[in-house]
Design a protein around this motif. Structure first.
Motif, PDB file in Angstrom:
ATOM      1  N   ALA B 330       1.124  -1.083  -0.310  1.00 58.82           N
ATOM      2  CA  ALA B 330       0.251  -0.270  -0.312  1.00 58.82           C
ATOM      3  C   ALA B 330       0.975   1.348   0.093  1.00 58.82           C
ATOM      4  O   ALA B 330       0.602   1.943  -1.030  1.00 58.82           O
ATOM      5  N   MET B 331       2.132   1.088   0.919  1.00 57.41           N
ATOM      6  CA  MET B 331       2.445   2.596   0.939  1.00 57.41           C
ATOM      7  C   MET B 331       3.373   2.424  -0.176  1.00 57.41           C
ATOM      8  O   MET B 331       3.367   3.750  -0.398  1.00 57.41           O
ATOM      9  N   PHE B 332       3.999   1.721  -0.516  1.00 58.32           N
ATOM     10  CA  PHE B 332       4.942   1.327  -1.853  1.00 58.32           C
ATOM     11  C   PHE B 332       3.952   2.083  -2.850  1.00 58.32           C
ATOM     12  O   PHE B 332       4.167   2.643  -3.720  1.00 58.32           O
ATOM     13  N   GLY B 333       3.015   1.259  -2.397  1.00 62.16           N
ATOM     14  CA  GLY B 333       1.895   1.320  -3.482  1.00 62.16           C
ATOM     15  C   GLY B 333       1.408   2.457  -4.223  1.00 62.16           C
ATOM     16  O   GLY B 333       0.947   2.600  -5.106  1.00 62.16           O
ATOM     17  N   THR B 601      12.275   8.157   1.450  1.00 58.95           N
ATOM     18  CA  THR B 601      11.165   7.197   1.641  1.00 58.95           C
ATOM     19  C   THR B 601      10.714   6.528   2.581  1.00 58.95           C
ATOM     20  O   THR B 601      11.417   6.893   3.791  1.00 58.95           O
ATOM     21  N   THR B 602       9.496   5.945   3.294  1.00 61.77           N
ATOM     22  CA  THR B 602       9.473   5.723   4.090  1.00 61.77           C
ATOM     23  C   THR B 602       8.875   4.200   4.256  1.00 61.77           C
ATOM     24  O   THR B 602       8.576   3.706   3.015  1.00 61.77           O
ATOM     25  N   GLY B 603       7.925   3.424   4.964  1.00 57.30           N
ATOM     26  CA  GLY B 603       7.529   2.224   4.788  1.00 57.30           C
ATOM     27  C   GLY B 603       7.268   1.851   6.385  1.00 57.30           C
ATOM     28  O   GLY B 603       7.661   2.818   7.398  1.00 57.30           O
ATOM     29  N   ASN B 604       6.646   0.383   6.773  1.00 57.09           N
ATOM     30  CA  ASN B 604       6.401   0.606   8.490  1.00 57.09           C
ATOM     31  C   ASN B 604       7.133  -0.103   8.790  1.00 57.09           C
ATOM     32  O   ASN B 604       8.164  -0.487   8.452  1.00 57.09           O
ATOM     33  N   GLN B 605       6.881  -0.473  10.362  1.00 59.95           N
ATOM     34  CA  GLN B 605       8.177  -1.218  11.343  1.00 59.95           C
ATOM     35  C   GLN B 605       6.932  -2.237  11.485  1.00 59.95           C
ATOM     36  O   GLN B 605       6.263  -2.035  11.761  1.00 59.95           O
TER      37      GLN B 605
END
Ligand SMILES: Nc1nc2c(c(=O)[nH]1)N[C@H]1C(S)=C(S)[C@@H](COP(=O)(O)OP(=O)(O)OC[C@H]3O[C@@H](n4cnc5c(=O)[nH]c(N)nc54)[C@H](O)[C@@H]3O)O[C@H]1N2
Ligand SMILES: Nc1nc2c(c(=O)[nH]1)N[C@H]1C(S)=C(S)[C@@H](COP(=O)(O)OP(=O)(O)OC[C@H]3O[C@@H](n4cnc5c(=O)[nH]c(N)nc54)[C@H](O)[C@@H]3O)O[C@H]1N2
Ligand code: SF4
Ligand code: SF4
Ligand code: SF4
Ligand code: SF4
Ligand code: SF4
Ligand SMILES: [Mo]
Lengths: 299, 725, 180
Positions: B330-333, B601-605
């Motif tokens: 989702a995020m990268f998406g 860039t970002t993303g979950n942990q």
């Protein structure tokens, strides 16, 4: 993750005061043997010894929060004679009892028996050594886990104890202060020995196979604790007293030495010793890094 | 003590849980005598974790009214007998210190007055009615967090007013992935058969970095069976040990990787012929791919050409037990200008591999048809308001809705558990969007940044305090998971989202039927799945047959739910929306190779899910202890800039500047930096989160992906300098 | 025969997901800031040929437990079956044990001031847990709990098969074995 020291300044105060008390009593015994006429200084030592140790113990108990909330648990302190702390409690207890008896006799103008003085002195030394052993058995801290620390703490304890008695002497017994030359000469050498011990401690710790030893030494000599170490401990606590006392004892004329100014200068150097003594405990307690945080086994 | 352990033995948790649950709701723990037995009496309630959209089913043990153990359902495909760090860490969420307990209404001075529930419900109901009547039902809309109950009740309420405009906040980010997949196959998600796969290419590390236990179990099994698991990311995650290989790519470029894999695979005659039968317009796509050689892709992605060639060879060899996995993505998406197209390309490439619904391949998730349900979805006569701007968005686009609100096209907006101010690009823009509406309602258990911008704030019960609508999960073996109330509410005047929506409907006098209780709706929904609700409550998670379902078991899809009945390589709709007719290379928009500029860039942990969890004490304390909110920067770049581990650095661009700790590491490519999302909660009401980190979204302009309507959360560049230098 | 409990942690499987820690906190009802498990991380190599390892640490239940030998009250002591215990009702909170533990895995309860640590909670299983929570919660099955004295236990066999060793060699004769 960042490492937070386990013990803080309260424990540093406790270690300092315990050593100071032990040293003060040793001082009073020293005076009694070498300068029996200096009754006021002896009494000063008798007062300082139990008072500061009791203050230190109160601090310790307040810091031990779980015990503070459940005071009965302090009775359990005598259950593990494998523990340095248990032995410390024994030494401290005997020391406080002995010094209080001596103090009371002093106030009642009775001579305390010599054997009691000896017991108190031995306990005082034990207390001072114990403060070093307490830390020394902690295998995880290279700065603590070596045989030099108890010796260093003992020397520092006697030194601060003498400084405290002398400093008080400047104000309550200036005449006696001028008399106790042999005490002063003895006291002069302690910071000198201390410098040697501290250097040895730092070298040994830095050479510890664990990175933590090196890191601890670095925080002390050029890291977060550098100012405290160089200014308050080395300069104010050791070098300045050595220089001042050296000058006072061997260069300044008797005039100067016994003048009010001379006394004040000596008093200042004693104050420096006391500050240095506390800062030493604070440094050792706070700057020690455990090997697991620096990960020698892990990687 | 020894006895306790040997006597009980190491019974598999699954068996124990199932047996205990089946034996009724009152259980005895490991007591040796009656007295002890009484002491350990626990009641077991089956519920679900609400900390992320996987909604793992678990059994909650309750002793004396408070939560004791929580045991993941063994039969739940995502829980696989346990929970993740977030699940355990959020189980006691109802105890959070900062719960709201009274409805609030903003006064003219901008402060909140406490009001009673009747007033709040009546006023909101009639405002919504007035807007719907005066400006048409299009002018009211809602965003929910997508959890079953919030989504079910809120969409039902809006539909009752005549509005189809209920969006899932997750769609803020996963719109383009879901839509790209749907554009090609008609299905908007799929699930790799990890355990049986021979080759899996995972795009983005987060499959394993923000994992559900079931996925990890599957990957473990695959690895043990000798599968090749390739993780493609511009950063190597903590959990990379689950993969067998790591393929580093520049951020935003794996569309190029996938196109060149397709290029290679389509040169394989066997694969091509097999695929041609089920794909519409394959020739045209093959022609469009002609320039996309591995050398070409290597230039763009930074991954070596021979790695791409050998990857395509192992995929071809392993097919059909091989697939490319975009998971939720989702995020990268929802992050780059090319992600909708990436999803389409992945769907097509997987079709070429022949992996759909075969062992070791990937299973498409067939949506449940609820029309026969006693509470069937309510139809509306207008089309969703975001459809014009985001024609490719499969379930509408929440981010496009924010844009429309900003432009004044939305009058009434209900936000259920959606912290849109914190989680969308450019917080100021989102605040303006909320301010442009005449009615904004936040339904939330705690005072969030979003709630602070709303005219009404309604205190909500948390998941564990109320029963919920069942959830259908899993593609290969779909299950239904039910959820009952576990503990008494920790606050006395909050209400469940079900109660709130039902009472608004009744206050407005709407004709649509609402169930009396959540249980009634849940029973009706279970009925529709041929599942007994009470039975399900006793065990939590139950598999249901394929009676009502389209494709589930090991049967290749004969007819795809697309216009042509085949997987479509060419799409006229996409063409009309300004996107290419078949997937071709689209470069990310924010590209700048100037030294000292980095793509953010970002993303979950593993630890956090959205801002909701950032404030929970057990999770926040770990984030603090390990400095998880720091910004990752490549060690060589850091050395050049004189930045050391733990240094304070200034992160800056036209939109924002902030200071935080640097995490200097070799785990990230040199041209990007990484800042985990969900930090930077700027809200003194959320005490644990308030001083943690920086909000990544504030560095991002409010911009949407063409046709798909997803927010471009990773299309921004920043500079990093040592703070104070 | 005596039971001597121990554990194996396979760091080649550990993904540093924190599940064991929050699970332990939940199931053992610990305070939010009280974690019995802490982690060390280590990366090697340069991008893109790089790798990262997570090592979870917790009380090693040392045979020669420094915490127990320094504890003046006996609150920290060797209990039954080789489990080192932290008696919350005896502890005065002097923190001596925390300084003495070479692994830095003892934690102070910020409400009571007493010091606590991993309990090998398998012995307290009830209400759904059947072994140590951290073992059950680990999604990668990186952990095994069992009897070190039983050569046929899953644990003893795995220690031999995977060549597992205590993290610091012979120091303190720790009973948690690591696969690296
Ligand atoms: N712990 C945790 N788990 C969660 C959530 C959470 O908040 N916390 N949220 C849940 C929700 S709502 C969703 S929608 C999903 C989202 O889950 P995903 O869609 O999987 O997205 P993220 O977890 O944000 O991770 C994005 C990953 O992509 C990588 N990445 C960034 N840019 C690129 C790129 O250009 N190419 C490649 N190959 N990789 C790139 C990042 O390094 C990061 O590892 O996660 C769910 N799971
Ligand atoms: N920069 C950036 N932005 C993102 C993302 C990202 O990774 N980076 N991810 C995107 C994705 S994939 C998604 S799904 C969205 C997520 O965004 P949102 O769905 O807005 O998620 P949260 O921010 O957690 O807001 C959820 C709200 O739910 C409420 N809530 C509901 N139930 C409970 C409960 O039981 N307890 C508590 N405390 N609160 C509850 C609270 O009001 C909480 O603030 O964000 C998107 N935005
Ligand atoms: S994956 Fe974790 S956070 Fe998501 S539902 Fe399952 S336990 Fe909860
Ligand atoms: S690991 Fe530390 S706490 Fe545990 S037994 Fe050994 S010394 Fe004691
Ligand atoms: S803190 Fe408690 S357990 Fe630790 S040494 Fe002191 S009394 Fe013993
Ligand atoms: S054995 Fe139990 S107490 Fe120890 S760390 Fe694991 S879960 Fe926590
Ligand atoms: S649960 Fe398992 S994989 Fe996760 S951190 Fe703990 S040991 Fe490692
Ligand atoms: Mo999401």
């Amino acid at each position: 993750m960042t490492y937070e020291p386990i013990w803080g300044s309260i424990i540093a105060w406790y270690l300092f005061l315990a050593g100071l008390g032990g040293g003060a009593f040793v001082t009073s015994v020293f005076i009694r043997f070498r300068h029996p006429e200096c009754k006021k200084l002896i009494r000063v030592g008798h007062i300082i010894a139990p008072v500061v140790v009791i203050i230190g113990l109160c601090l310790l108990m307040a810091d031990a929060f779980a015990g503070f909330m459940h005071p009965l648990r302090f009775a359990l302190l005598l259950t593990n004679f494998g523990s340095v702390m248990t032995w410390g409690v024994v030494f401290l207890a005997v020391f406080v009892v002995v010094t209080l008896i001596v103090l009371i006799m002093d106030f009642m103008h009775k001579e305390s028996p010599k054997w009691l003085d000896i017991v108190g002195m031995v306990m005082g030394i034990c207390v001072a050594v114990y403060t070093g052993c307490l830390l020394g058995v902690c295998q995880g801290f290279p700065l603590w886990n070596n045989a030099l620390l108890p010796v260093l703490f003992l020397v520092s304890a006697v030194s601060t104890g003498m400084a405290a008695v002398l400093l008080a002497g400047v104000f309550v017994a200036p005449d006696e202060f001028n008399t106790v030359v042999s005490l002063k000469k003895f006291h002069f050498w302690l910071p000198v020995v201390e410098i040697a011990l501290v250097m040895a401690l730092l070298f040994i710790t830095a050479a510890n196979p664990s990175q933590a030893g090196w890191d601890s030494v670095m925080t002390i000599i050029c890291g977060n604790w550098a100012i405290a170490f160089w200014v308050l401990f080395i300069a104010l606590g050791l070098v300045i007293p050595i220089v001042l006392e050296y000058w006072m004892l061997w260069f300044a004329g008797h005039e100067m030495e016994t003048s009010r100014t001379g006394q004040m200068i000596s008093g200042f150097s004693d104050l420096g010793v006391l500050v240095g003594g506390f800062v030493l405990r604070l440094l050792i307690v706070s700057a020690a890094l455990p090997i697991t945080i620096v990960q020698p086994w892990i990687f | 003590m020894t006895k306790a352990i040997t006597r009980r033995g190491f019974v598999a948790a699954s068996a124990a849980t199932a047996a205990l649950a089946a034996s009724g709701t009152t259980l005895y723990g490991c007591a040796t005598d009656a007295a002890q037995a009484a002491e350990h009496t626990a009641s077991v309630v089956n519920t679900q974790c609400s900390a992320c959209p996987k909604q793992c089913g678990y059994a909650a043990y309750v002793v004396d009214g408070s939560l004791d153990k929580v045991i993941g359902n063994a039969t739940h495909p995502y829980a696989a007998g346990t929970l993740c760090a977030r699940g355990f860490g959020s189980a006691t969420e109802s105890q959070a210190e900062n719960r709201l307990n009274t409805p609030l209404r903003k006064n003219a001075a901008g402060f909140y007055d406490e009001i009673d529930w009747d007033t709040a419900i009546t006023e909101i109901a009639s405002s919504l009615k007035t807007i719907a009547t005066d400006e048409g039902p299009q002018a009211i809309a809602a965003i929910t967090d997508g959890t079953s109950t919030a989504q079910w009740y809120t969409s039902r309420l809006l539909a009752a007013y005549g509005s189809p405009n209920t969006y899932v906040s997750a769609s803020a980010a996963n719109t383009s992935i879901a839509s790209g997949l749907a554009l090609a196959t008609g299905y908007s998600s799929y699930e790799p058969d990890y355990a049986n796969a021979k080759v899996i290419v995972i795009l983005g590390a987060s499959t394993v970095d923000s994992p559900d236990p079931g996925t990890i179990a599957g990957l473990e099994a695959a690895k043990e069976a000798g599968a090749q698991i390739v993780m493609v990311d511009n950063r190597m995650s903590q959990s990379s040990s689950l993969a067998t290989e790591y393929l580093g790519v520049h951020a935003g470029t794996e569309l190029a990787l996938v196109l060149s894999l397709a290029h290679e695979l389509l040169n394989n005659a066997t694969l091509y012929q097999a695929a041609a039968a089920s794909m519409e317009g394959l020739d045209q796509w093959k022609a469009a791919l002609s320039d996309y050689t591995p050398q070409w892709a290597a230039e763009i992605t930074g991954a070596p050409a021979d790695s791409i060639v050998s990857l395509s060879q192992s995929l071809a060899k392993a097919a059909p037990a091989a697939c490319i996995d975009v998971t939720w993505m989702a995020m990268f998406g929802g992050s780059y200008a090319n992600t909708g197209e990436l999803a389409r390309a992945v769907a097509l490439t997987n079709t070429v591999l022949g992996c759909w619904n075969t062992k070791g391949g990937a299973y498409v998730a067939a949506p449940v048809d609820w029309t026969s349900c006693a509470f069937a979805p309510v139809a509306t006569t207008v089309t969703d308001i975001t459809a014009t701007e985001a024609p490719l968005a499969v379930d509408g686009s929440a981010a496009t809705l924010i844009r429309l609100a900003h432009d004044g096209s939305v009058r009434g907006l209900i936000l259920v558990d959606a912290n849109v101010v914190a989680e969308y690009p450019d917080p100021t823009y989102v605040e303006q969007a909320l301010a442009a509406c005449s009615l904004t309602v936040a339904v939330t258990p705690t005072m969030t940044e979003t709630a602070k911008q709303c005219t009404y704030v309604l205190p909500e019960l948390v998941w564990s305090e109320s029963a919920q609508i069942p959830v259908v999960s899993g593609a290969k073996t779909p299950v239904v998971a039910v959820s009952s109330a576990v503990v008494e509410p920790a606050v006395d005047n909050a209400r469940s989202v079900a109660d709130i929506m039902t009472s608004i409907a009744s206050s407005a006098g709407l004709t649509t039927a609402f169930p009396q209780t959540v249980e009634e709706a849940a029973a009706a929904l279970c009925d529709c799945l041929n599942t007994d609700y009470d039975g399900a409550c006793a065990v939590g998670t139950v598999a249901f047959g394929k009676t009502n379902q389209g494709v589930t078991d090991e049967a290749t899809v004969a007819v795809w739910p697309t216009a042509s009945g085949k997987v479509e390589c060419v799409s006229a709709v996409a063409d009309a929306a300004g996107v290419s007719a078949c997937p071709v290379w689209v470069a990310p928009v924010a590209s700048d190779e100037t030294e000292g500029l980095y793509r953010l860039t970002t993303g979950n942990q593993a630890l956090l899910f959205a801002t909701e969890l950032t404030d929970l004490a057990p999770l926040a304390s770990i984030a603090k202890e390990y400095d998880l909110e720091g910004i990752w920067i490549n060690a060589d770049e850091a050395a050049r800039a004189g930045i050391a581990e733990g240094d304070k650095v200034a992160v800056s661009n036209d939109h924002a500047t902030a200071t935080l700790n640097a995490h200097v590491t070799q785990l990230i490519e040199p041209s990007a930096v990484y800042m985990a999302c969900h930090y930077g909660v700027e809200n003194e009401d959320e005490k644990n989160a308030n001083d943690l980190g920086v909000r990544q979204a504030s560095f991002v302009p409010f911009a949407l992906e063409t046709g798909y309507g997803a927010p471009l959360l990773q299309e921004s560049m920043v500079t990093i300098t040592k703070a104070g230098a | 025969m005596m039971t001597r409990y121990g554990m194996l942690i396979d760091t080649t499987k550990c993904i540093g997901c924190y599940s064991c820690r929050t699970a332990c906190q939940r199931q053992n009802d610990l305070l939010p800031d009280e974690g019995f498990i802490r982690y060390e991380h280590k990366e090697t190599g340069t991008y893109p040929t790089v790798s990262v390892e997570s090592v979870p640490l917790q009380c090693m239940h040392c045979e020669d437990a420094p915490c127990a030998s320094v504890c003046p009250t006996g609150a920290a002591h060797m209990g039954a079956d080789g489990i080192v215990e932290a008696d919350q009702g005896r502890c005065i909170g002097c923190l001596y044990c925390m300084s003495a533990c070479p692994y830095q895995v003892r934690v102070r309860n910020s409400k009571t001031g007493a010091v606590d640590k991993c309990r090998f909670c398998a012995v307290q299983t009830e209400n759904g847990t059947t072994s140590c929570t951290c073992v059950e919660a680990c999604p990668t099955h990186a952990r095994i709990f069992g009897d070190l004295d039983d050569p046929n236990s899953e644990l003893s066999k795995a220690i031999v098969e995977r060549d597992a060793h205590p993290i610091a060699g012979d120091l303190t004769r720790a009973k948690i074995y690591y696969v690296r």
